[in-house]
Design a protein around this motif. Sequence first.
Motif, mmCIF file in Angstrom:
data_model
loop_
_atom_site.group_PDB
_atom_site.id
_atom_site.type_symbol
_atom_site.label_atom_id
_atom_site.label_comp_id
_atom_site.label_asym_id
_atom_site.label_seq_id
_atom_site.Cartn_x
_atom_site.Cartn_y
_atom_site.Cartn_z
ATOM 1 N N VAL A 212 3.248 0.189 -0.714
ATOM 2 C CA VAL A 212 2.349 0.673 -1.767
ATOM 3 C C VAL A 212 0.900 0.309 -1.473
ATOM 4 C CG1 VAL A 212 4.173 0.577 -3.507
ATOM 5 C CG2 VAL A 212 2.602 -1.366 -3.260
ATOM 6 N N TYR A 213 0.644 -0.446 -0.398
ATOM 7 C CA TYR A 213 -0.729 -0.702 0.022
ATOM 8 C C TYR A 213 -1.322 0.516 0.719
ATOM 9 C CZ TYR A 213 0.390 -5.658 -0.755
ATOM 10 O OH TYR A 213 0.758 -6.862 -1.310
ATOM 11 N N ARG A 214 -0.481 1.512 0.975
ATOM 12 C CA ARG A 214 -0.934 2.769 1.554
ATOM 13 C C ARG A 214 -0.520 3.902 0.620
ATOM 14 N NH1 ARG A 214 0.792 2.599 7.887
ATOM 15 N NH2 ARG A 214 -0.444 4.534 7.895
ATOM 16 N N ALA A 215 -1.229 5.003 0.696
ATOM 17 C CA ALA A 215 -0.866 6.159 -0.119
ATOM 18 C C ALA A 215 0.571 6.558 0.169
ATOM 19 C CB ALA A 215 -1.814 7.316 0.174
ATOM 20 N N ASN A 216 1.265 7.005 -0.858
ATOM 21 C CA ASN A 216 2.665 7.394 -0.750
ATOM 22 C C ASN A 216 2.922 8.522 -1.739
ATOM 23 O OD1 ASN A 216 3.796 6.044 -3.384
ATOM 24 N ND2 ASN A 216 2.496 4.514 -2.404
ATOM 25 N N ARG A 217 4.122 9.090 -1.678
ATOM 26 C CA ARG A 217 4.377 10.306 -2.468
ATOM 27 C C ARG A 217 4.250 10.072 -3.968
ATOM 28 N NH1 ARG A 217 9.651 13.005 -0.703
ATOM 29 N NH2 ARG A 217 8.391 13.069 1.208
ATOM 30 N N ALA A 218 4.845 8.997 -4.481
ATOM 31 C CA ALA A 218 4.763 8.745 -5.920
ATOM 32 C C ALA A 218 3.322 8.520 -6.359
ATOM 33 C CB ALA A 218 5.629 7.547 -6.289
ATOM 34 N N SER A 275 3.373 -1.477 -9.242
ATOM 35 C CA SER A 275 2.333 -0.725 -8.536
ATOM 36 C C SER A 275 2.913 0.467 -7.782
ATOM 37 C CB SER A 275 1.596 -1.620 -7.540
ATOM 38 O OG SER A 275 0.654 -2.433 -8.191
ATOM 39 N N LEU A 276 2.236 1.595 -7.924
ATOM 40 C CA LEU A 276 2.496 2.758 -7.088
ATOM 41 C C LEU A 276 1.494 2.813 -5.944
ATOM 42 C CD1 LEU A 276 3.102 5.401 -9.899
ATOM 43 C CD2 LEU A 276 4.784 3.944 -8.758
ATOM 44 N N PHE A 277 0.287 2.345 -6.191
ATOM 45 C CA PHE A 277 -0.739 2.216 -5.158
ATOM 46 C C PHE A 277 -1.596 1.013 -5.507
ATOM 47 C CE2 PHE A 277 -5.090 3.367 -3.549
ATOM 48 C CZ PHE A 277 -4.804 3.151 -2.204
ATOM 49 N N GLU A 278 -1.726 0.108 -4.555
ATOM 50 C CA GLU A 278 -2.411 -1.156 -4.789
ATOM 51 C C GLU A 278 -3.320 -1.470 -3.606
ATOM 52 O OE1 GLU A 278 -0.043 -4.248 -6.577
ATOM 53 O OE2 GLU A 278 -0.776 -5.734 -5.146
ATOM 54 N N ILE A 279 -4.526 -1.893 -3.892
ATOM 55 C CA ILE A 279 -5.464 -2.257 -2.830
ATOM 56 C C ILE A 279 -5.226 -3.710 -2.446
ATOM 57 C CG2 ILE A 279 -7.901 -2.585 -2.251
ATOM 58 C CD1 ILE A 279 -8.515 -0.238 -4.136
ATOM 59 N N GLU A 280 -4.853 -3.909 -1.200
ATOM 60 C CA GLU A 280 -4.606 -5.254 -0.699
ATOM 61 C C GLU A 280 -5.915 -5.878 -0.237
ATOM 62 O OE1 GLU A 280 -1.704 -7.623 2.442
ATOM 63 O OE2 GLU A 280 -2.347 -5.573 2.904
ATOM 64 N N ILE A 281 -6.145 -7.107 -0.664
ATOM 65 C CA ILE A 281 -7.312 -7.867 -0.204
ATOM 66 C C ILE A 281 -6.791 -9.152 0.428
ATOM 67 C CG2 ILE A 281 -9.515 -8.924 -0.808
ATOM 68 C CD1 ILE A 281 -9.612 -7.131 -3.265
ATOM 69 N N LEU A 357 -8.722 -14.886 -4.632
ATOM 70 C CA LEU A 357 -8.193 -13.738 -3.909
ATOM 71 C C LEU A 357 -7.006 -13.133 -4.643
ATOM 72 C CD1 LEU A 357 -8.793 -12.368 -1.144
ATOM 73 C CD2 LEU A 357 -6.944 -13.749 -0.199
ATOM 74 N N GLU A 358 -6.991 -11.791 -4.732
ATOM 75 C CA GLU A 358 -5.876 -11.083 -5.352
ATOM 76 C C GLU A 358 -5.924 -9.624 -4.934
ATOM 77 O OE1 GLU A 358 -6.639 -11.521 -9.502
ATOM 78 O OE2 GLU A 358 -8.731 -11.036 -9.184
ATOM 79 N N ASN A 359 -4.861 -8.897 -5.190
ATOM 80 C CA ASN A 359 -4.849 -7.458 -4.971
ATOM 81 C C ASN A 359 -5.259 -6.749 -6.247
ATOM 82 O OD1 ASN A 359 -3.845 -8.100 -2.456
ATOM 83 N ND2 ASN A 359 -1.745 -7.491 -2.933
ATOM 84 N N LEU A 360 -5.520 -5.457 -6.124
ATOM 85 C CA LEU A 360 -5.975 -4.687 -7.274
ATOM 86 C C LEU A 360 -5.133 -3.423 -7.426
ATOM 87 C CD1 LEU A 360 -9.785 -5.080 -6.581
ATOM 88 C CD2 LEU A 360 -8.529 -6.162 -8.443
ATOM 89 N N PRO A 361 -4.214 -3.400 -8.395
ATOM 90 C CA PRO A 361 -3.428 -2.182 -8.639
ATOM 91 C C PRO A 361 -4.320 -1.040 -9.132
ATOM 92 C CG PRO A 361 -2.404 -4.097 -9.674
ATOM 93 C CD PRO A 361 -3.780 -4.509 -9.250
ATOM 94 N N VAL A 362 -4.191 0.127 -8.512
ATOM 95 C CA VAL A 362 -4.957 1.309 -8.904
ATOM 96 C C VAL A 362 -4.086 2.259 -9.727
ATOM 97 C CG1 VAL A 362 -6.216 3.331 -8.038
ATOM 98 C CG2 VAL A 362 -6.479 1.112 -6.902
ATOM 99 N N LEU A 363 -2.814 2.365 -9.365
ATOM 100 C CA LEU A 363 -1.872 3.206 -10.101
ATOM 101 C C LEU A 363 -0.624 2.377 -10.395
ATOM 102 C CD1 LEU A 363 -2.272 6.340 -7.855
ATOM 103 C CD2 LEU A 363 -2.735 6.352 -10.309
ATOM 104 N N ARG A 364 -0.332 2.171 -11.691
ATOM 105 C CA ARG A 364 0.877 1.448 -12.082
ATOM 106 C C ARG A 364 1.856 2.397 -12.752
ATOM 107 N NH1 ARG A 364 1.289 -2.231 -15.719
ATOM 108 N NH2 ARG A 364 -0.732 -2.076 -16.778
#
Length: 476
Positions: A212-218, A275-281, A357-364
């Motif tokens: 989910v750190y990369r774009a995917n179908r969902a 998360s469906l798409f999450e930005i990893e930091i 430091l944390e990740n940021l969910p963009v689509l949940r």
Amino acid sequence: MKYIKLFVVSALIAVSACTDVLDVDPRQSLTPQTAFSDVSGYTSLTFSMYARLRDFGFYGQTMVLAPEALADNLLVIANTGRYVGEEVNQDRSHINLWNLNNWSAINDANLVIAGVDGVPGDQNTKNRLKGEAFFVRALVHFDQARVFGYEPGREVNGFNLSAILRTTPTAVFSDADLRPRSTNVQVYEQIEADLLEAINLLPVANRGSANVYRANRAAAQALLARVYLYWGRNDRAIALATDAMSTAGIGNDGSGLLEAEGYMTGFNTFPNPESLFEIEIRQVDWSTVDGVNNSVASLANNDLAQAQFVVSASQELINSHEPGDARLSAWRATTRSGFNGTVHASLKWRGAKGNFLENLPVLRASELLLIRAEARQKTGDTAGAYNDINALRSKRNLGPLTPGLTGNDLFEAILHERRVELAFEGHRFFDLKRNGLDIRKHRGLPTVPYTDYRVLSFLPNAQILLNENLVQNPGY
């Protein structure tokens, strides 16, 4: 335009820094032909594209906090200059996405889409890279559209200019051009086309996995559902939200979402299980001062002594929670030196990976039920809207919604669920704006009428002077 001229330079520098597979020529001799000669070069470029998204002027901070400050969810508790103007809707204090990383993400995507099929490499890998590029290009154009323009059908005085559409790469300086803004319908049509391409090209990613750190179908289906909701194409929003739920393994009863007791744990798990798409930091992505100076954790939480802790949940947001709501656990009552009274630190953003430091969910996944509920209410499917909201509420330790609500009362109940579920995730201002509603405020600040020029952001004056084709937003 100065940002256009920097596209190719920034892209090549980023690619050359991403991986040692490109260490075949002196840095000064890198060209599009040598940097992108095979699929590995385009893979590196795709990772560079994602890196643009975590910029503090984009999802790294601005797109998370500014939409909360512009409405009624965020209280500024220290005058450091951060979000002070946005909280009071001061002239030219808005979401400014006119920055290099924003434009460069689009150009990275365009380079991948235009070139990856023409180089040696596995076709499945190339298809995935193209799908990711279509997704990111759609995401960035969509964010620009909702910041700088009105949604289709919500125009004020007929003003329909939106983002600048760029769908071809700027690979060398001679490719750069100065173009006008497209209309909101043109931009939305391009976003739709990009996401339909992405859906067909992208693989399925398991929730809770690093995929989910990369774009995917969902994620692409979910983003298109969100776009259709903004566009007012509610039947399609229902269909795409349903498709995304099926792809992601979310049931109509809310199965697949976290149970109430795990809601807050999810925000301190990487990736978030919803998360469906999450930005990893990662730590390597930051300099030594980025965390304390710019992270959402430092600005919104006081777990660490060095934290700036300059923003809190508004008291109105806290008061809007029902007794027992698991989402109330996202806030901790505390105090802040220099501010009189109780404030509330965000426990969604606490830097749980260490050093802010944390990740940021963009689509949940929970947003899918909210999208479908709102779209169903707007198409007259009251029972369907109730089912979706109650499915979400059952996972947040709440009973069913008060029965018998219809029309605007039901719509407001759904809007409330969005407010508490997605608080401090960058939705509140846009949820009011896209519905043509006045912008609600807190602590006695005046409401901003929907027809007020401050509802739209401004284009930087320097860009207006550089590009005679650009038209400034009304009122600026």
